[in-house]
Design an enzyme around this catalytic site. Structure first.
Site, PDB file in Angstrom:
ATOM      1  N   SER A  25      35.685 108.428   0.472  1.00  0.00           N
ATOM      2  CA  SER A  25      34.445 108.429   1.232  1.00  0.00           C
ATOM      3  C   SER A  25      34.001 109.863   1.430  1.00  0.00           C
ATOM      4  O   SER A  25      34.802 110.802   1.328  1.00  0.00           O
ATOM      5  CB  SER A  25      34.667 107.792   2.611  1.00  0.00           C
ATOM      6  OG  SER A  25      35.418 108.653   3.449  1.00  0.00           O
ATOM      7  N   ASP A  26      32.707 110.074   1.666  1.00  0.00           N
ATOM      8  CA  ASP A  26      32.315 111.268   2.364  1.00  0.00           C
ATOM      9  C   ASP A  26      32.806 111.013   3.791  1.00  0.00           C
ATOM     10  O   ASP A  26      33.503 110.031   4.039  1.00  0.00           O
ATOM     11  CB  ASP A  26      30.795 111.446   2.296  1.00  0.00           C
ATOM     12  CG  ASP A  26      30.370 112.904   2.368  1.00  0.00           C
ATOM     13  OD1 ASP A  26      31.099 113.681   3.012  1.00  0.00           O
ATOM     14  OD2 ASP A  26      29.338 113.264   1.801  1.00  0.00           O
ATOM     15  N   TYR A  27      32.468 111.806   4.746  1.00  0.00           N
ATOM     16  CA  TYR A  27      32.939 111.541   6.107  1.00  0.00           C
ATOM     17  C   TYR A  27      32.195 110.313   6.624  1.00  0.00           C
ATOM     18  O   TYR A  27      31.417 110.395   7.569  1.00  0.00           O
ATOM     19  CB  TYR A  27      32.685 112.773   6.978  1.00  0.00           C
ATOM     20  CG  TYR A  27      33.807 113.090   7.929  1.00  0.00           C
ATOM     21  CD1 TYR A  27      33.892 112.443   9.149  1.00  0.00           C
ATOM     22  CD2 TYR A  27      34.790 114.009   7.595  1.00  0.00           C
ATOM     23  CE1 TYR A  27      34.922 112.717  10.032  1.00  0.00           C
ATOM     24  CE2 TYR A  27      35.820 114.294   8.473  1.00  0.00           C
ATOM     25  CZ  TYR A  27      35.888 113.657   9.692  1.00  0.00           C
ATOM     26  OH  TYR A  27      36.913 113.922  10.566  1.00  0.00           O
ATOM     27  N   ALA A  28      32.432 109.161   5.972  1.00  0.00           N
ATOM     28  CA  ALA A  28      31.477 108.057   6.084  1.00  0.00           C
ATOM     29  C   ALA A  28      32.063 106.719   6.499  1.00  0.00           C
ATOM     30  O   ALA A  28      31.315 105.799   6.799  1.00  0.00           O
ATOM     31  CB  ALA A  28      30.751 107.881   4.749  1.00  0.00           C
TER      32      ALA A  28
END
Length: 762
Positions: free
Chosen positions: A286-289
């Protein structure tokens, strides 16, 4: 087995203190007898044997980017998150020393400027050097083996703060750029037996908004038609995941059509794994997601959010939300042990392919050391990348600067730039040559005056700037925008020159000295005032030019090198921001939109995509022109041997480019196609091939070979399927149509691809 959240969090937080890297001991350690250490076996078998030893808590602990490893097995902690957008960069996984060895790395220009070079071999070479330096850093415990680069979301909206990280707006150009960069970074095309490093193409998909009037990337729902998804937003990712065979992927913050990207089975499984063939020895982070699936997307409660992400295919959480909530998800049977093991096998199979478990003496990459950092070839390449990307937008003959010019007033907020030249996602550079230093290095007497700042409305510095200009032989204004205006989490609301910079330029131009404006920054500004003013003698765009930026700029200005860069994005008039919201993902024009990018924009740009002037003149002729007619069926039948029909060859054309002027120069051949084939509306034109010819001396000729694939001529239907349509096609060389040719495709339309259809509901 019931799991405690606290157990998982303790491991995850402990891992956050890890600053170095080590390798598993496959000779005398606990894993020595495990199949993961058997180099004769394939990566999946080896990784599976390792992961079978993990308990469920250990599995969960290692689903986060700051992975604690498994101490009882002798498996070291590992930080998956290292950055290298245009050189090894500061990030959780990269640790520069304060001095001496590994205190810096080569800092290339930002991708937006390297994209302007339209030079695929240059990009491959840049990737090779960045990958080599990254591996050297890893060998000495100062970086990981996985680098979360490149950013290949197309730069379709000029307001986007991270557009500087991308190569530009055109999907074909991005596809070529990323293919060459990834092959360079990883050490070849799906190399055996070892990757140099692993690249991570991001952000999948539809991400090009940070914060637009309160609509933020973390919670934005990008509503994208299948047609636009296949035709515009995904070609760069297809090139990366399918064709360049990148080792890792990153899902984006935003949702696509109601489903957060990192929980989106349609994106991560149907398209990425199944359609693109993204193999099981590659992982998705993930991105920071992942946390954003819960909030602000409000898509699911926390334990369901992590379950949705894991089951969709997000193997690593860049954050701690997996560590915090996967125990609950497991206890509530929202995930299974198999789900966890699948994610971990992908991760460790990837590390197997990096030689992580193999003897050091069997791996040439493990010999890299400090002597591989910022080598003379790397320094030259960083300079070359800047020179090749710089674009001449306007020139009345003032450039190159006359030999009679000795005294220069160098004015503006970029005139003495150093770290500004790196843009964002940068590391420690070995040196930073400012424009002042570049001018002095070329022998000029320089009077430097700041004059104003990027966004200032304070005019108190104007008088000193005007006074310096009056005493000079020529005036260079270095300004534009920088990361105080455009950056991650920072979009622009306007595309005009910020602050009072144009006011200062207006005062400088009335003095009557030769005046050159050098515009820096990633996003374009509306240069209408400068373009239309005869007192502004020349206008140059220099992006974020990296460690040798000042030298590159002045070598262009004084003619040591001739400019040949081309704008990789459209420069729109200022009112464009009032005509279409950033949240509108549609490309095609309609009653409320003038369209996006050069492909669909219906109004007049200030400077169009691909624009760039030269210090010399050229003449052109076909060496290998297209035939007048082609059978679609014959083309498709002939392409059956290709891995995919869309990359099957149509033809390789060739153009002769003669330098008819008096200065040696590069030339970028941009070949566009247009026509009324397929369904309306029809694009203005599309880039189908390009090539950069180097150092064409006066009176000599270079031949540019321009390969075209069937997919370059195809168009997507409303379901995202690419078709080759019958009709009349026109090929045009360069933005001003210096050479043209028409041909017919005959027969019935033929479908080249079958795009997966979305059955997910939000």
């Amino acid at each position: 087995m019931r799991l405690s959240k606290r157990v998982a969090l303790v491991f995850a937080l402990a891992a956050g203190s890890v600053t170095g890297y080590s390798f598993p001991d496959c000779e005398g350690g606990p894993l020595a007898s495990n199949a993961v250490c058997n180099t004769a076996l394939d990566p999946i078998t080896r990784a599976t044997s390792l992961v079978e030893l993990f308990t469920v808590p250990e599995l969960i602990n290692n689903t986060v980017s700051t992975s604690p490893g498994v101490p009882r097995l002798g498996l070291p902690a590992y930080q998956w998150w290292s950055e290298a957008l245009h050189g090894v960069a500061d990030s959780p996984g990269v640790n520069f020393s304060t001095s001496g060895e590994f205190s810096y790395a080569t800092s290339f220009p930002q991708p937006i400027l390297m994209g302007a070079a339209f030079d695929d071999e240059l990009i491959k070479s840049v990737g090779s050097i960045v990958g080599m330096e990254g591996r050297a850093f890893n060998n000495y415990g100062r970086a990981g083996l996985d680098f979360w680069t490149p950013n290949i979301n197309p730069f379709k909206d000029p307001r986007w703060g991270r557009g500087q990280e991308t190569p530009g707006e055109d999907p074909y150009h991005l596809a070529q750029y990323v293919y060459n960069l990834v092959v360079g970074l990883q050490g070849g095309l799906d190399p055996e037996p070892y990757y140099q490093v692993i690249s991570t193409c991001k952000h999948f998909a539809g991400y090009d908004l940070e914060d637009w009037y309160g609509t933020v990337r973390y919670g934005f729902n990008a509503v994208i038609t299948s047609q636009d998804l296949a035709e515009y937003y995904l070609p760069s990712f297809q090139s990366c995941y399918r064709d360049a065979k990148v080792g890792a992927a990153m899902c984006s913050y935003n949702a696509v059509n109601g489903v957060p990207s990192c929980a989106n089975t349609y994106l991560l499984q149907d398209i990425l794994r199944d359609f693109y063939g993204f193999a099981q020895d590659r992982w998705i982070t993930s991105d920071y997601a992942v946390e954003n699936i819960y909030s602000p997307h409000n898509y699911a409660i926390p334990q369901q959010a992590v379950a949705d992400a894991l089951k969709a295919g997000t193997d690593i959480d860049c954050g701690s939300f997996y560590a915090e909530w996967l125990p609950t998800a497991y206890n509530e049977s929202l995930i299974t042990e198999t789900d966890l093991r699948t994610a971990l096998v992908r991760q460790y199979a990837s590390l197997v392919r990096l030689g992580y478990f193999d003897p050091e003496d069997q791996q040439p990459y493990r010999t890299y050391n400090w002597s591989n950092i910022n080598t003379p070839p790397a320094q030259q390449l960083a300079y070359q990348a800047a020179v090749e990307g710089i674009v001449l937008l306007k020139n009345d003959g003032t450039l190159p600067l006359s030999s009679s010019i000795n005294n220069i007033a160098l004015i503006g907020p970029w005139a003495n730039a150093t770290a500004q030249m790196q843009g964002n996602y940068f590391g420690v550079a070995p040196y930073l040559i400012s424009p002042v230093m570049g001018a002095m290095g070329d022998g000029y007497n320089i009077t430097y005056v700041l004059g104003t700042n990027i966004t200032s409305n304070d005019t108190s510095g104007f008088a000193a700037a005007v006074a310096a200009a009056k005493e000079a032989d020529a005036v260079i204004y270095a300004g534009g925008i920088d990361t105080t205006v455009e950056a991650e989490a920072l979009d622009r609301y306007a595309i005009t020159w910020p602050g009072n910079q144009l006011d200062l330029i207006a005062e400088l131009q009335v003095i009557g000295k030769p005046l050159v404006v050098v515009q820096f920054g990633g996003g374009q500004l509306d240069d209408s005032v400068l373009k239309g003013n005869a007192s502004v003698n020349a206008l140059v765009w220099a992006g974020y030019p990296g460690q040798s930026g000042g030298k590159a700029v002045f070598d262009i200005l004084n003619g040591k090198v001739a400019p040949a860069g081309r704008l990789p994005i459209t420069q729109y008039p200022a009112n464009y921001v009032n005509e279409i919201p950033m949240t509108d993902m549609d490309l095609r024009p309609n009653s409320t939109s003038p369209g996006r990018t050069y492909i669909w924009y219906t109004d007049m740009p200030v400077y169009e995509f691909g624009y760039g002037e030269h210090y010399t003149t050229f003449s052109y002729k076909w060496v290998q022109a297209p035939a007048t007619s082609y059978s679609i069926q014959a083309l498709v039948d002939g392409g059956q041997y290709a891995a995919y029909l869309d990359v099957a060859p149509f033809a390789t054309l060739a153009v002769s480019v003669m330098n008819t002027g008096n200065r040696t120069s590069d030339y970028v051949s941009l070949l566009f196609a247009s026509g009324t084939y397929g369904n309306a509306p029809y694009p203005n034109k599309v880039l189908v091939s390009y090539a950069r010819s180097h150092s064409i001396a006066p009176g000599t000729t270079a031949t540019a070979e321009l390969p075209i694939a069937l997919g370059n001529l195809a168009r997507a239907d409303t379901n995202g399927n690419f078709w080759l349509y019958p009709g009349t096609y026109e090929l045009v060389l360069d933005t001003n149509g210096v050479l043209t040719s028409k041909f017919e495709l005959t027969g019935n339309a033929s479908q080249l691809t079958s795009f997966p259809q979305n059955t997910m509901t939000s």
